[in-house]
Design a protein around this motif. Structure first.
Motif, short mmCIF file in Angstrom:
data_model
loop_
_atom_site.label_atom_id
_atom_site.label_comp_id
_atom_site.label_asym_id
_atom_site.label_seq_id
_atom_site.Cartn_x
_atom_site.Cartn_y
_atom_site.Cartn_z
N MET A 197 0.82 -1.20 0.00
CA MET A 197 0.00 0.00 0.00
C MET A 197 0.86 1.26 0.00
N VAL A 198 1.88 1.26 0.84
CA VAL A 198 2.78 2.42 0.91
C VAL A 198 3.49 2.61 -0.42
N GLN A 199 3.95 1.50 -1.02
CA GLN A 199 4.66 1.61 -2.29
C GLN A 199 3.74 2.16 -3.38
N ASN A 200 2.50 1.65 -3.42
CA ASN A 200 1.55 2.14 -4.41
C ASN A 200 1.27 3.63 -4.23
N LEU A 201 1.13 4.04 -2.97
CA LEU A 201 0.85 5.45 -2.71
C LEU A 201 2.05 6.32 -3.06
#
Length: 667
Positions: A197-201
């Motif tokens: 999730m952090v990487q996508n954001l």
């Protein structure tokens, strides 16, 4: 449980970590209701299961306490979603939800102590499984913050784990082992979810520009972000995904197909003869056509499929989870039918469009975006060659043809540099007197790699790779040099040299200026240079080409319409274009001596041209009977192998120096 990720309340910020944390808070509040439903269900089941063992009041008191905690969280979520939360307030709201997380974790930890019954192995297992379920249900809302999730898990699991280990029975130890094995898996899944999730954001916000100069109002910031997203990922004319977003979606489709062993189809769509619309009706009409085509393509596709515009009149459709060739072929037929429907413009003009489609399939025709696009483009090129308005699937032979074509293109470019081209000249005669009245300059290519290459093969290739202007200029200059040589030897005799033009050469003003400059530079009489135009020039960009031809004619250069009688040739051209000569195509007259209908058509054309005071020259003459019929019908200018094959420059000059024989006259 799935996690919904969307944060419309925030705009990109230079501090990516700050923005990501705010986005995580937004995601957390969006996912609260679903997770709380799981908590309530598990709490109700535990209360029902253990109420007799620990007493109804105790069980009911615990359930009410937990429901109050969850009600507070639900209320916080409702308040949050009902407001426009600024970036600066995100940490405070994270603190609110984390406080309820601790309270909830303590409540479940108390359940582990309160409901633990050493004398009932079944109860031990049920309680352990229930608490593991609590940790699993908590992933969607707590994995947003990895540390909070770890703390929640330890608060929930630690009391029951310690009690089970201290109990020491086989069932208790087995249950504790189950917890110690399953919980790390849940933690690993939560961490993975958090990291993804952090990487996508981070990826989402990395490109965004901070609108520092804006007033700070959230609505304006949101509008700015949406505009940046549109510019980066969408075509501004059609609002379809552009090449960047298309590549990303195809990558996602391929990743999904690899996991599920599915087929992905890429359809490369190119509108047929779209350049003619731009040239004849204007770019505004062309834009209107592209917008309508985009609507039709979108309308004919399922929602999960992607329709994108690459550039110009090129579109791409990506079909996910395609059963195979038949399904892709069905979609291609539907696209052909949609585009072929009459298109009515704003001014009421009706257009008939068609397109050519190339199809490549994953995994058979490639396993990455570039290869699939390239192969679909190759297949589309073959659809064009097959007559347009059709579709073709990519095959290995097409790839070999594409490599061969690229090799020919490279050889063609080198051929210009190495001076591998030369001209031959086919004489034109007045059959009444056997006098040579002119010659047609014909280009030839002697390639060291491919030998003698036919003009029918390399001229279309030169037009496609934008070499035709360079080649055409060389042909015109070399022809003018030949004329200069003839004049130097024979004087300004009654003779002309014909040079064929490509439609590309008339684009812009350069050709007219270059021709005028060449005539002045070599001191050539304009009447001795004849330029031959083809049907394609007459049909394409009529207004602009007609203006260019009139400028050439005003210089005194005679113009001939070549290949008349083939394709869509129209009698109207004889009046509309500033012509001096009409050249009848070989196929137009080859059967005039045997077929009455062909003879009647050819005779009518010759009579009309004569009535308009145009010279008529018949090309491709091979028999004396054709000569006799043409002379009788009123056409006496001819060229063909019966008279002479194309000759090198020295041989043409030798023929000019001889007395004209009479062996070509009809007996």
């Amino acid at each position: 449980m799935s996690i919904t990720t969307s944060a419309n309340s925030f705009v990109p910020h230079r501090d990516v970590d700050f923005q990501v944390n705010a986005e995580l808070t937004n995601i957390l509040y969006r996912n609260i209701p679903v997770a709380l439903l799981g908590f309530v269900i598990l709490a109700s089941l535990l209360t029902v299961f253990f109420r007799e063992a620990i007493g109804n009041p105790v069980a009911l008191g615990w359930l009410v306490s937990l429901l109050l905690i969850e009600a507070v969280r639900l209320m916080l979520g409702a308040i949050y979603r009902g407001r426009e939360i600024s970036l600066g307030h995100a940490p405070r709201w994270t603190l609110y939800i984390n406080a309820t997380n601790v309270a909830s974790g303590l409540a479940w930890g108390i359940a582990g102590l309160l409901f633990f019954l050493p004398g009932s192995p079944l109860h031990q297992v049920v309680l352990a499984v229930a608490l593991i379920g609590v940790c699993a249900v908590a992933i969607p809302i707590l994995a947003i913050n990895a540390r909070i999730y770890l703390g929640f898990v330890f608060i929930v699991i630690t009391p029951i784990s310690i009690r089970l280990i201290m109990h020491g029975s086989t069932t208790a130890l087995t249950t504790a082992t189950l917890i110690l094995l399953v919980v790390p898996i849940l933690i690993a899944f939560a961490l993975r979810t958090h990291n993804e999730m952090v990487q996508n954001l981070r990826t989402r916000f990395a490109y965004a520009d901070l609108a520092r100069e804006l007033s700070g109002e959230i609505a304006v910031r949101r509008q700015t972000e949406n505009r940046l997203l549109e510019l980066a990922n969408f075509d501004q004319l059609t609002n379809l995904p552009n090449r960047t977003l298309l590549a990303d979606r195809v990558e996602q489709a391929l990743a999904k197909a690899r996991r599920n062993n599915n087929v992905v189809a890429v359809l490369f769509i190119d509108l047929d003869r779209f350049k003619t619309i731009n040239d004849s009706l204007g770019h505004s009409v062309g834009d209107e056509v592209l917008q309508e085509i985009a609507k039709r393509l979108t309308r004919s596709m399922r929602e999960e499929n992607t329709v994108a515009r690459l550039s110009g009149d090129e579109f791409v459709v990506v079909l996910e989870d395609t059963p195979g060739n038949q399904a892709a072929a069905t979609v291609a037929r539907r696209i052909l039918a949609e585009i072929s429907e009459p298109l009515e413009l704003i001014d009421g003009t009706e257009l008939k469009m068609s397109c050519s489609i190339g199809i490549s399939l994953y995994p058979n025709n490639g396993d990455n975006v570039d290869t699939l696009f390239q192969n679909a483009d190759i297949a589309m090129y073959h659809a064009k060659k097959s007559g347009r308005n059709n579709f073709q699937f990519f095959t290995a032979d097409m790839h070999a043809d594409a490599i061969h074509r690229l090799s020919r293109e490279n050889a063609l470019r080198k051929g210009m540099e190495r001076e591998e081209f030369f001209l031959v000249y086919q004489p034109q005669y007045d059959a009444r007197t056997s006098k040579m009245i002119g010659a047609e300059a014909l280009i030839r290519w002697n390639s060291p790699d491919y030998g003698q290459v036919s003009p029918a093969e390399f001229i279309p290739l030169a037009e496609e790779c934008n070499l035709i202007k360079q080649i055409g200029e060389w042909v015109l200059r070399t022809s003018c040099q030949m004329l200069r040589s003839i004049i130097d030897e024979f004087g300004e005799i009654d003779f002309h040299l014909s040079v064929n033009l490509s439609v590309r050469q008339l684009e812009g003003e350069e050709f007219v200026h270059m021709t005028e400059k060449l005539l002045q530079e070599m001191r050539l009489p304009e009447r001795m240079l004849m330029l031959e135009i083809t049907e394609s020039i007459a049909l394409s960009n009529v207004h602009s080409n007609l203006a260019q031809l009139r400028k050439l004619r005003s210089l005194g250069i005679p113009l001939a319409l070549d290949n008349f009688g083939t394709g869509n040739s129209s009698m109207a051209y004889l009046k509309r274009f500033p012509l001096s000569m009409v050249k009848l195509d070989k196929t137009f007259i080859e059967n005039v001596t045997a077929n009455r209908e062909d003879a009647a058509i050819a005779s009518s054309t010759i009579n009309l041209a004569n009535a308009l005071h145009l010279q008529v020259l018949a090309a491709g003459i091979e028999t004396r009977d054709q000569v006799a019929w043409l002379l009788e019908t009123g056409c006496h200018l001819m060229q063909g192998f019966l008279f002479s094959p194309p000759l090198p420059a020295p041989e043409l000059q030798r023929q000019l120096s001889k007395a004209h024989p009479d062996r070509f006259t009809a007996s």
